[in-house]
Design a protein around this motif. Structure first.
Motif, mmCIF file in Angstrom:
data_model
loop_
_atom_site.group_PDB
_atom_site.id
_atom_site.type_symbol
_atom_site.label_atom_id
_atom_site.label_comp_id
_atom_site.label_asym_id
_atom_site.label_seq_id
_atom_site.Cartn_x
_atom_site.Cartn_y
_atom_site.Cartn_z
ATOM 1 N N PHE A 71 8.299 -33.468 24.912
ATOM 2 C CA PHE A 71 7.053 -33.409 25.683
ATOM 3 C C PHE A 71 6.293 -34.722 25.501
ATOM 4 C CE2 PHE A 71 6.360 -28.860 26.842
ATOM 5 C CZ PHE A 71 7.426 -28.290 26.171
ATOM 6 N N GLY A 72 5.801 -35.283 26.591
ATOM 7 C CA GLY A 72 5.027 -36.520 26.498
ATOM 8 C C GLY A 72 4.421 -36.863 27.844
ATOM 9 N N PHE A 73 4.166 -38.136 28.069
ATOM 10 C CA PHE A 73 3.605 -38.537 29.364
ATOM 11 C C PHE A 73 4.065 -39.946 29.706
ATOM 12 C CE2 PHE A 73 -0.167 -41.167 27.974
ATOM 13 C CZ PHE A 73 -0.041 -40.946 26.599
ATOM 14 N N THR A 74 4.227 -40.214 30.988
ATOM 15 C CA THR A 74 4.876 -41.460 31.398
ATOM 16 C C THR A 74 4.039 -42.698 31.082
ATOM 17 O OG1 THR A 74 3.999 -41.460 33.655
ATOM 18 C CG2 THR A 74 6.070 -40.294 33.300
ATOM 19 N N ILE A 104 15.739 -33.318 28.550
ATOM 20 C CA ILE A 104 14.620 -32.907 29.403
ATOM 21 C C ILE A 104 13.325 -33.531 28.895
ATOM 22 C CG2 ILE A 104 13.249 -30.913 30.198
ATOM 23 C CD1 ILE A 104 15.768 -29.194 29.922
ATOM 24 N N PHE A 105 12.570 -34.085 29.823
ATOM 25 C CA PHE A 105 11.263 -34.651 29.491
ATOM 26 C C PHE A 105 10.193 -33.836 30.203
ATOM 27 C CE2 PHE A 105 8.008 -38.011 30.714
ATOM 28 C CZ PHE A 105 7.422 -38.086 29.470
ATOM 29 N N ILE A 106 9.294 -33.213 29.445
ATOM 30 C CA ILE A 106 8.239 -32.395 30.053
ATOM 31 C C ILE A 106 6.894 -33.102 29.901
ATOM 32 C CG2 ILE A 106 7.064 -30.158 30.063
ATOM 33 C CD1 ILE A 106 9.599 -28.878 28.992
ATOM 34 N N SER A 107 6.231 -33.331 31.013
ATOM 35 C CA SER A 107 4.960 -34.052 30.976
ATOM 36 C C SER A 107 3.823 -33.166 30.492
ATOM 37 C CB SER A 107 4.599 -34.589 32.360
ATOM 38 O OG SER A 107 3.298 -35.160 32.319
ATOM 39 N N TYR A 146 6.549 -24.008 23.230
ATOM 40 C CA TYR A 146 7.187 -24.926 22.278
ATOM 41 C C TYR A 146 6.239 -25.375 21.181
ATOM 42 C CZ TYR A 146 11.470 -25.007 24.885
ATOM 43 O OH TYR A 146 12.658 -24.630 25.456
ATOM 44 N N ARG A 147 5.087 -24.711 21.104
ATOM 45 C CA ARG A 147 4.087 -25.048 20.071
ATOM 46 C C ARG A 147 3.693 -26.518 20.135
ATOM 47 N NH1 ARG A 147 4.853 -21.268 15.498
ATOM 48 N NH2 ARG A 147 5.645 -19.393 16.495
ATOM 49 N N VAL A 148 3.596 -27.019 21.336
ATOM 50 C CA VAL A 148 3.223 -28.418 21.511
ATOM 51 C C VAL A 148 1.725 -28.523 21.763
ATOM 52 C CG1 VAL A 148 3.396 -30.371 23.125
ATOM 53 C CG2 VAL A 148 5.469 -29.278 22.261
ATOM 54 N N PHE A 149 1.086 -29.389 20.985
ATOM 55 C CA PHE A 149 -0.337 -29.647 21.116
ATOM 56 C C PHE A 149 -0.525 -30.898 21.973
ATOM 57 C CE2 PHE A 149 -3.519 -32.637 19.660
ATOM 58 C CZ PHE A 149 -4.692 -31.908 19.631
ATOM 59 N N HIS A 165 -0.474 -36.063 21.620
ATOM 60 C CA HIS A 165 0.457 -34.944 21.772
ATOM 61 C C HIS A 165 1.428 -34.857 20.607
ATOM 62 C CE1 HIS A 165 3.893 -37.528 23.005
ATOM 63 N NE2 HIS A 165 2.936 -38.309 23.468
ATOM 64 N N THR A 166 1.900 -33.671 20.351
ATOM 65 C CA THR A 166 2.949 -33.457 19.367
ATOM 66 C C THR A 166 4.155 -34.272 19.808
ATOM 67 O OG1 THR A 166 2.163 -31.209 19.079
ATOM 68 C CG2 THR A 166 4.367 -31.691 18.242
ATOM 69 N N SER A 167 4.782 -34.941 18.853
ATOM 70 C CA SER A 167 5.885 -35.823 19.222
ATOM 71 C C SER A 167 7.166 -35.396 18.512
ATOM 72 C CB SER A 167 5.509 -37.266 18.873
ATOM 73 O OG SER A 167 6.515 -38.145 19.310
ATOM 74 N N LEU A 168 7.792 -34.348 19.024
ATOM 75 C CA LEU A 168 9.030 -33.849 18.438
ATOM 76 C C LEU A 168 10.081 -33.677 19.528
ATOM 77 C CD1 LEU A 168 7.719 -31.032 16.050
ATOM 78 C CD2 LEU A 168 8.569 -33.285 15.394
ATOM 79 N N VAL A 169 11.325 -33.945 19.164
ATOM 80 C CA VAL A 169 12.448 -33.694 20.064
ATOM 81 C C VAL A 169 13.085 -32.384 19.612
ATOM 82 C CG1 VAL A 169 14.688 -34.541 20.868
ATOM 83 C CG2 VAL A 169 12.850 -36.176 20.351
ATOM 84 N N TYR A 170 13.197 -31.434 20.530
ATOM 85 C CA TYR A 170 13.756 -30.124 20.174
ATOM 86 C C TYR A 170 15.177 -29.986 20.696
ATOM 87 C CZ TYR A 170 8.813 -28.956 19.540
ATOM 88 O OH TYR A 170 7.508 -28.939 19.134
#
Ligand code: NI
Length: 200
Positions: A71-74, A104-107, A146-149, A165-170
């Motif tokens: 999860f992140g942003f472009t 997969i990249f989720i914005s 995904y418990r992403v903040f 944002h939480t910076s983890l690769v699942y």
């Protein structure tokens, strides 16, 4: 105070503010949960989002393959490109096993990350990536699963802001269950090692 002095103080204030904002972003992105706290917790779940072509995508359609999700942003200047390039590098290292894995990249920035914006980004970073965005509610639901903040950082303008944002690769299994996670600082060789060990 003279006008010149006032301007000088305003400039100093603006610079300090920017430095503080960036510092917080780095701190936040580097601040990831202790791996032990993730063990046994229910990470993952259903999502309904929109991909870089504008098509609706649900988590269920990825069953049967592993998912490597970030999860992140472009517009992210640091952690996101690092994490996504590490994912791509790790996949390059594991040969045909990579075919079993969908990156997969989720914005977490649906306002700016339109499907068109994602399309250009995914193409530049790694064409194997599926880029996902959606309505703010759809993104919030996926992040919750995904418990992403994530939270918009102090904006410098309406269109220029960072997102903490939480910076983890699942790594999720073919059954959609959580298997492992990496940080954006995990070396691609180490990520590849773990993938080789787990992916069948
Ligand atoms: Ni980021």
């Amino acid at each position: 105070m003279s006008v010149l002095k006032t301007i000088r103080w305003l400039a100093v204030g603006a610079i300090l503010g920017l430095v503080a904002a960036w510092g917080f972003h780095f701190w936040r992105e580097g601040h990831t949960p202790d791996p032990a706290s993730l063990a046994g917790s229910s990470i993952g779940g259903p999502f309904e989002l929109v991909d870089q072509t504008g098509a609706t995508r649900r988590d269920a359609e990825f069953r049967g393959r592993y998912m490597l999700i970030y999860f992140g942003f472009t517009f992210c200047p640091d952690a996101c490109p690092t994490a996504l390039l590490a994912m791509a590098d790790a996949l390059d290292r594991i040969g045909p096993l990579a075919d079993r894995i969908q990156p997969i990249f989720i914005s977490v920035d649906p306002e700016r990350d339109t499907p068109e914006q994602l399309a250009g980004y995914v193409d530049a970073v790694d064409p194997r990536l599926v880029g996902l965005t959606g309505s703010p509610a759809q993104v919030a639901a996926a992040a919750r699963a995904y418990r992403v903040f994530y939270r918009k950082a102090t904006p410098t303008s309406a269109t220029e802001y960072l997102v903490d944002h939480t910076s983890l690769v699942y790594l999720m299994g073919p059954d959609g269950k959580f298997l492992a996670h990496f940080s954006h600082e995990t070396a691609p060789e180490r990520m590849a090692e773990t993938l080789r060990r787990i992916v069948r």
